[in-house]
Design an enzyme around this catalytic site. Sequence first.
Site, PDB file in Angstrom:
ATOM      1  N   SER A 134     -84.078  -9.223 -46.710  1.00 16.94           N
ATOM      2  CA  SER A 134     -84.355  -7.546 -45.953  1.00 16.94           C
ATOM      3  C   SER A 134     -85.685  -7.171 -46.148  1.00 16.94           C
ATOM      4  O   SER A 134     -85.169  -5.793 -47.334  1.00 16.94           O
ATOM      5  CB  SER A 134     -82.778  -7.206 -46.223  1.00 16.94           C
ATOM      6  OG  SER A 134     -81.803  -7.063 -47.146  1.00 16.94           O
ATOM      7  N   LEU A 183     -84.380 -10.589 -53.488  1.00 18.61           N
ATOM      8  CA  LEU A 183     -85.234 -11.940 -53.929  1.00 18.61           C
ATOM      9  C   LEU A 183     -83.925 -12.734 -53.349  1.00 18.61           C
ATOM     10  O   LEU A 183     -83.652 -13.316 -53.938  1.00 18.61           O
ATOM     11  CB  LEU A 183     -86.423 -12.378 -54.387  1.00 18.61           C
ATOM     12  CG  LEU A 183     -87.965 -10.626 -54.971  1.00 18.61           C
ATOM     13  CD1 LEU A 183     -87.607 -11.650 -56.303  1.00 18.61           C
ATOM     14  CD2 LEU A 183     -88.257 -11.463 -53.909  1.00 18.61           C
TER      15      LEU A 183
END
Length: 214
Positions: A108, A35
């Site tokens: 990602s 995150l």
Amino acid sequence: MINSTNVFWQDCTVARADRTALMHQEPLVLWLTGLSGAGKSTLANSLAQRLFDDGHFVYVLDGDNLRHGLNRDLGFDEADRHENIRRMADVAGLMYDAGLVTLAACISPFKSDRDFARSLIPAGKFVEVFVDTPLEVCEQRDSKGLYRRARAGEIRDFTGIDSPFERPTHAEVTVDTSCSSPTDCADTVMRYLAEHRLLSSRLASSPDKAAQTR
């Protein structure tokens, strides 16, 4: 997929094996996912410094930095986020081919994108590092103010708030910066690399550095 039938692959006279022999190292890609605010960039820089100090040719490929240049034309809707990671993965692949140890730090959030990045690198030479810091900790840090803006509705499709993060299930290394220091997290990654013999001994293999240690 190539959008033209008039594009052909060109082989180069100097191959990856030639570059790695010159640099006395095997290339590697460490892909740091997690995150926003998890500590990916901090960890990547810590690892890069250690590797550099050991004599490795290393480069940090940071997701935010690419959005200042190569990916500056992309937004943050789902299609652009996939394209953002596709480009980053391609760059990591080129750096691998150049013979570098590359640390790619980016959120990602989608498994398919991480799998694509892995597919570009030979088996065993791609190390996924999941920086598994809890959302509440990342949100408390919020050094860029992004979570606050996402909660206020000023940012749409923000990972962890109104866009999902698909947690890795088979990452080679998992660390949590909420309960381990950056140094300890870096130790964990370096220990994995050593145990799996993914780093050549630059000090031992480089004639110049070996001479300096005598």
